[in-house]
Design an enzyme around this catalytic site. Structure first.
Site, PDB file in Angstrom:
ATOM      1  N   ASP A 153     -12.347  38.429  45.131  1.00 22.56           N
ATOM      2  CA  ASP A 153     -12.357  37.167  44.376  1.00 22.56           C
ATOM      3  C   ASP A 153     -13.753  36.943  43.787  1.00 22.56           C
ATOM      4  O   ASP A 153     -14.418  35.970  44.102  1.00 22.56           O
ATOM      5  CB  ASP A 153     -11.942  36.010  45.293  1.00 22.56           C
ATOM      6  CG  ASP A 153     -12.781  35.962  46.559  1.00 22.56           C
ATOM      7  OD1 ASP A 153     -13.680  36.816  46.719  1.00 22.56           O
ATOM      8  OD2 ASP A 153     -12.541  35.071  47.395  1.00 22.56           O
ATOM      9  N   GLU A 154     -14.165  37.865  42.949  1.00 23.05           N
ATOM     10  CA  GLU A 154     -15.495  37.789  42.370  1.00 23.05           C
ATOM     11  C   GLU A 154     -15.411  38.344  40.935  1.00 23.05           C
ATOM     12  O   GLU A 154     -15.203  37.613  40.010  1.00 23.05           O
ATOM     13  CB  GLU A 154     -16.494  38.540  43.253  1.00 23.05           C
ATOM     14  CG  GLU A 154     -17.892  37.996  43.079  1.00 23.05           C
ATOM     15  CD  GLU A 154     -18.773  38.163  44.314  1.00 23.05           C
ATOM     16  OE1 GLU A 154     -18.278  38.308  45.433  1.00 23.05           O
ATOM     17  OE2 GLU A 154     -20.001  38.146  44.117  1.00 23.05           O
ATOM     18  N   GLU A 159     -20.325  49.292  47.617  1.00 23.46           N
ATOM     19  CA  GLU A 159     -21.319  48.223  47.606  1.00 23.46           C
ATOM     20  C   GLU A 159     -22.350  48.428  48.712  1.00 23.46           C
ATOM     21  O   GLU A 159     -23.543  48.255  48.517  1.00 23.46           O
ATOM     22  CB  GLU A 159     -20.617  46.879  47.817  1.00 23.46           C
ATOM     23  CG  GLU A 159     -21.566  45.704  47.882  1.00 23.46           C
ATOM     24  CD  GLU A 159     -20.834  44.373  47.931  1.00 23.46           C
ATOM     25  OE1 GLU A 159     -19.706  44.346  48.450  1.00 23.46           O
ATOM     26  OE2 GLU A 159     -21.392  43.374  47.443  1.00 23.46           O
TER      27      GLU A 159
HETATM   28  C1  BGC Z   1     -22.206  40.650  44.298  1.00 23.13           C
HETATM   29  C2  BGC Z   1     -23.423  41.489  44.007  1.00 23.13           C
HETATM   30  C3  BGC Z   1     -24.436  40.519  43.468  1.00 23.13           C
HETATM   31  C4  BGC Z   1     -24.839  39.682  44.653  1.00 23.13           C
HETATM   32  C5  BGC Z   1     -26.009  38.790  44.486  1.00 23.13           C
HETATM   33  C6  BGC Z   1     -22.575  39.748  45.417  1.00 23.13           C
HETATM   34  O1  BGC Z   1     -21.551  38.973  45.880  1.00 23.13           O
HETATM   35  O2  BGC Z   1     -21.084  41.398  44.537  1.00 23.13           O
HETATM   36  O3  BGC Z   1     -23.229  42.653  43.419  1.00 23.13           O
HETATM   37  O4  BGC Z   1     -25.445  41.018  42.707  1.00 23.13           O
HETATM   38  O5  BGC Z   1     -23.718  38.994  45.156  1.00 23.13           O
HETATM   39  O6  BGC Z   1     -26.021  37.721  45.326  1.00 23.13           O
END
Ligand code: BGC
Length: 881
Positions: free
Chosen positions: A456-457, A731
């Site tokens: 959810d991003e 990630e």
């Molecule tokens: C994202 C990252 C992002 C980071 C920074 C995450 O939730 O997936 O790739 O740059 O937050 O806070």
């Protein structure tokens, strides 16, 4: 010799362009000394540039009067060679057509089937239709269309265009893109019909983490469709009266998935003779409800670009069918079923399996479940229309007894960019890693550069693309996509007074405070685009945004250059940070912030200089000097040690050129190599240090250590995920733990390109192809073999054509082959002290030199336990005591 591959701006599609004086580029098939551009306007006017003595062949100015809305022009180019030969024959013409350039060109209404809806779950999609008459022969027909939401168009029962999730996601408050489509061949004499599928998409659907927000840009879904025809009555916009009906898509959301009940399908709904008496008149939105400026796209649309077939299908004892596509993708499934009885079939998605089951926890609240209800037992094929998932595995549940899964395909969906970069070596693990980087880029370039495609991003995090931009511009022609994203960044930066940590920005609880490495995307991404394309226009367009960011940070430092206050993300996802505190890095975030400020201020100063703003260049240059001085004062010892004493701190100091002299660089490099060895050649860096560490080692004479780190397979390392079967970049270094379980951290995506930024090192240092002049007119070929690799090759489709390098080791020699297209000069620097640099032009060239692989980098130095008598004895033996 000819001028080939004519192109305008960064566009592949010259229909409906948004600029009145588009810049022109071409590829000269042999050396060019002069050119002439001819513009033949639709009304017969002809203008030419005359002969221009110049070797420049990219982004040349429009030599005629500006285009008006809807106007067409044919462009041709001819060339002269250096020895006066020419002119050549004219190139094939390129037909361009302007879109609707002024807001007053839009006379159609915004029409809506739903001006508000409750948000207790994903909402349905709608159908809209209208009919119109043409008189006599149709000579031309165009649709200009966009939506609040996402839409597909149909005309007379046919799908118009093949884009997916149009109009894509932009900061709708500022900018909304429309599409121009040529529908001349679809029109019939007399009555015609136009239809729209319409759903929430990014406009009204749930977006963001922490539960997300609904109705981010408005409470309505609506369509703006202007149909223009040229028939016996002349060119005109046809009047359209819209009505709507519920669609068979009963619920659809980008995170939620899509439910389609085929029993509700409406046959022939977008055909002229369809009886729509029961349809409901659409609401017409007041003009002020329309948001943002209407713009023509700067890049390619999102499409289905690939179709994967499953590598394995397993039916479980309870009837669930697990499908493995063998590759983690952004996309959707296309199912063929038969023998069904109208019961809903669910399709669940996940990136990985845990204990043989779909691991859906990393998706957080993005359910990613599609539900297809076939009409009956006849065979049918279905794919969702308005949702997208990040997945490798899909599980089909609920196929009724007697039902058959006839087919399952994985449709890969992303911006349809041209591939431009390749890399391979003799090491299969490294090759798979590079393929994973390519896949993570593809999966995260769905209209805008995102962090991840599954949970959810799926947001345009600025830090991620900031570190990945050099790779993105090498692997794909991504300029159009990134240019579009940068426009959003600049618009929202002006609105909020700061570069946000992701763009388009939504208020879902994340701090909007400026953060180094993320906000620096405002400077570094345009700079990387300029480098890869040679297009100074990108710097010109973005300059105010670049300058505003640097000035903002300068003010935050209290004009001292030392950024020591406020919120920072720092060296995000340092592997030493606990799973639930990804920002707790070993490296001081203030050091990172000050280093980035110095880097951005220097680049912005150079940009100012390039676009002819000497005063701004001087101001920004002073800010850069102050930041460099502050970095040295606060973080660098006279001997070249760097406070924090971490891999990231040293790498930043070396690569951002923040050290005073060669002696400091040597000392920093030596300490860096020592730290990497002490760390057992495992990764000790997060988002900031990871793209830099190999370069920092190689440029300070420790390429062997860089290779050791690069080829490490124990976690944390780049290759550990490969050994665990990864097909994309993760990630976290250990998104999957060595025992195969999913990392318990809340943020555990299996598809983030950021840590793949090291691919830039693979292209430039391992492959050996380095850009020297922006736009690739000059390159350096300087491979640094190592790590036991037998061979490597890399190639880039530059604006001049394909540049290729390949090397292989054979009998104590290194053989390097270089392919140079016309217009490019290559300096060849072989890895041998005896070999003097050589300069070559167009052609295929072969070089060789004596080559002895460097000694392998020593393993981790032994750490002694002074309290252990046996170890004390060994220490004496080893001369340590
Ligand atoms: C994202 C990252 C992002 C980071 C920074 C995450 O939730 O997936 O790739 O740059 O937050 O806070």
């Amino acid at each position: 010799m000819t001028a080939a591959d004519l192109r305008i701006e960064h566009l592949d599609d010259p229909l409906g362009i948004g600029s009145t004086e588009p810049r022109l580029s071409w590829r000269a098939t042999t050396g060019q000394a002069a050119y002439e551009i001819e513009i033949r306007h639709g009304d017969g006017d002809i203008a030419t540039s005359g002969r221009v003595d110049s070797t420049a062949s990219h982004f040349q100015s429009w030599p005629s009067r500006p285009l008006a809305s809807r106007e067409t022009a044919d462009i041709r180019v001819r060339l002269w060679e250096a020895d006066g030969v020419g002119p050549t024959a004219w190139s094939e013409p390129l037909r361009v057509e302007a879109g609707l350039l002024a807001s007053t060109d839009w006379t159609a209404d915004w029409v809506s089937p739903s001006t508000a809806a409750s948000h207790d779950g994903a909402r349905p999609a709608y159908l809209l239709r209208a009919t119109y008459d043409v008189v006599g022969e149709v000579r031309l027909a165009r649709i200009y269309a966009t939506a609040h939401g996402v839409f597909d168009l149909e005309m007379n029962g046919c799908r118009v265009g093949d884009d997916v999730l149009a109009p894509g996601w932009s900061s709708y408050r500022h900018r909304l893109r429309y599409r121009t489509r040529d529908v001349t061949s679809v029109l019939r004499p007399g009555r015609n019909a136009v239809g729209v599928w319409l759903a929430d998409g990014w406009y009204r659907g749930r977006l963001g983490f922490n539960g997300g927000l609904w109705d981010n840009y408005g409470t309505d879904v609506a369509a703006l469709v202007q149909v223009e025809v040229e028939d016996d009555l002349g060119r005109r916009t046809v009047p359209l009266t819209w009505s709507w009906a519920p669609s068979p898509i009963t619920a659809t959301g980008l995170y939620e998935g899509e439910s389609h009940d085929a029993r509700l399908d409406i046959a022939h709904w977008s055909e002229p003779d369809f009886d729509d008496a029961a349809w409901i008149p659409a609401s017409i939105l007041p003009p002020q409800a329309a948001t943002g400026a209407l713009e023509s796209p700067t890049g390619p649309p999102v499409r289905v670009v690939d179709v994967l077939t499953p590598t394995e299908i397993v039916t479980r004892p309870d009837g669930r069918i697990l499908i493995d596509f063998g590759q983690n993708i952004a996309g959707k499934i296309r199912l063929g079923v038969a023998g069904c009885d109208g019961t809903p079939i669910e399709i669940h998605h996940a990136e990985v399996l845990e204990n043989g089951e779909l691991a859906t926890r990393p998706l957080r609240s993005a359910a990613s479940v599609d539900v297809y209800t076939p009409r009956g037992d006849e065979p049918s094929t279905w794919t969702p229309r308005f949702t997208l998932h990040g997945f490798r595995y899909a599980e089909v549940r609920g196929l009724p007894a007697g039902g058959t899964l006839l087919s399952a395909e994985g449709l890969v969906v992303h911006s349809d960019m041209t591939r431009a970069g390749w890399f391979s070596t003799s090491d299969p693990l490294l090759d798979r890693f590079h393929q994973n980087v390519v896949w993570s880029m593809r999966d995260n370039f769905v209209d805008l550069p995102t962090d991840c495609p599954q949970r959810d991003e799926r947001l345009g995090w600025s830090g991620d693309i900031q570190v990945f931009a050099p790779v993105a511009t090498y692997l794909y022609d991504s300029a159009g996509v990134l240019q579009n994203w940068l426009r959003d960044l600049a618009s929202e930066q002006a609105e909020f007074g700061s570069v946000m940590n992701f763009h388009p920005w939504i208020e879902c609880g994340f701090p909007g405070d400026p953060a180094a490495a993320w906000g620096d995307a405002a400077v570094i991404v345009p700079w990387e685009l300029y480098r890869s394309t040679g297009d100074v226009g990108i710097l010109r367009d973005q300059f105010e945004s670049m300058r505003a960011w640097v000035e903002q940070v300068h003010a935050l430092t209290g004009q001292t250059g030392h950024w020591s206050t406020g919120f920072q993300l720092g060296d995000w996802l340092d592997p030493a940070a606990p799973p639930d505190r990804p920002g707790d890095s070993r490296t001081d975030p203030r050091l990172v912030a000050t280093a980035y400020h110095a880097k951005s201020a220097r680049l912005a100063a150079e940009a100012a200089h390039l676009i002819g703003q000497p005063d701004a260049a001087a101001d920004l240059g002073r800010m850069a000097e102050r930041a460099v001085a502050a970095f040295r004062e606060h973080y660098v010892s006279p001997a070249g040690l760097v406070v924090s004493d971490t891999v990231t701190a040293l790498s930043v100091a070396i690569i951002f050129d923040l050290l005073r002299d060669d002696a400091q660089r040597r000392a920093a490099g030596a300490r860096l190599a020592e730290l990497v060895r002490e760390g057992d050649h495992r990764i000790q860096t997060g988002f900031v240090g990871t793209p830099l560490v190999c370069d920092a080692l190689a440029t300070t004479g420790h390429a062997d250590t860089a290779y050791h780190l690069l080829l490490q397979t124990e976690t944390p390392s780049w290759l550990f995920p490969v050994t665990m079967g990864a097909t994309t970049v993760w990630e976290r270094w250990d998104s999957l733990l060595p025992d195969g379980s999913v990392n318990p951290g809340e943020m555990t995506s299996f598809n983030h390109y950021a840590l793949g930024a090291v691919a830039d090192f693979l292209h430039r240092v391992v492959g050996g192809l380095q850009l020297v002049e922006p736009g690739w007119s000059r390159v350096r070929v300087a491979p640094q073999p190592g790590g036991g690799l037998e061979s490597a090759s890399t190639a880039h489709l530059s604006p001049f054509g394909l540049i290729g390098v390949q090397w292989r080791r054979a009998d104590g020699r290194l053989v390097v082959e270089v392919d140079v297209p016309p217009g490019v000069t290559a300096e060849i620097v072989l890895p041998s002290p005896q070999a003097a640099p050589i300069e070559v032009g167009e052609g295929v060239h072969r070089f060789a030199c004596a080559y002895r692989p460097a000694d392998a980098d020593p393993p981790r130095p032994r750490r002694w336990n002074i309290h252990n008598p046996e170890e004390r004895r060994q220490m004496i033996e080893a001369g340590v005591l």
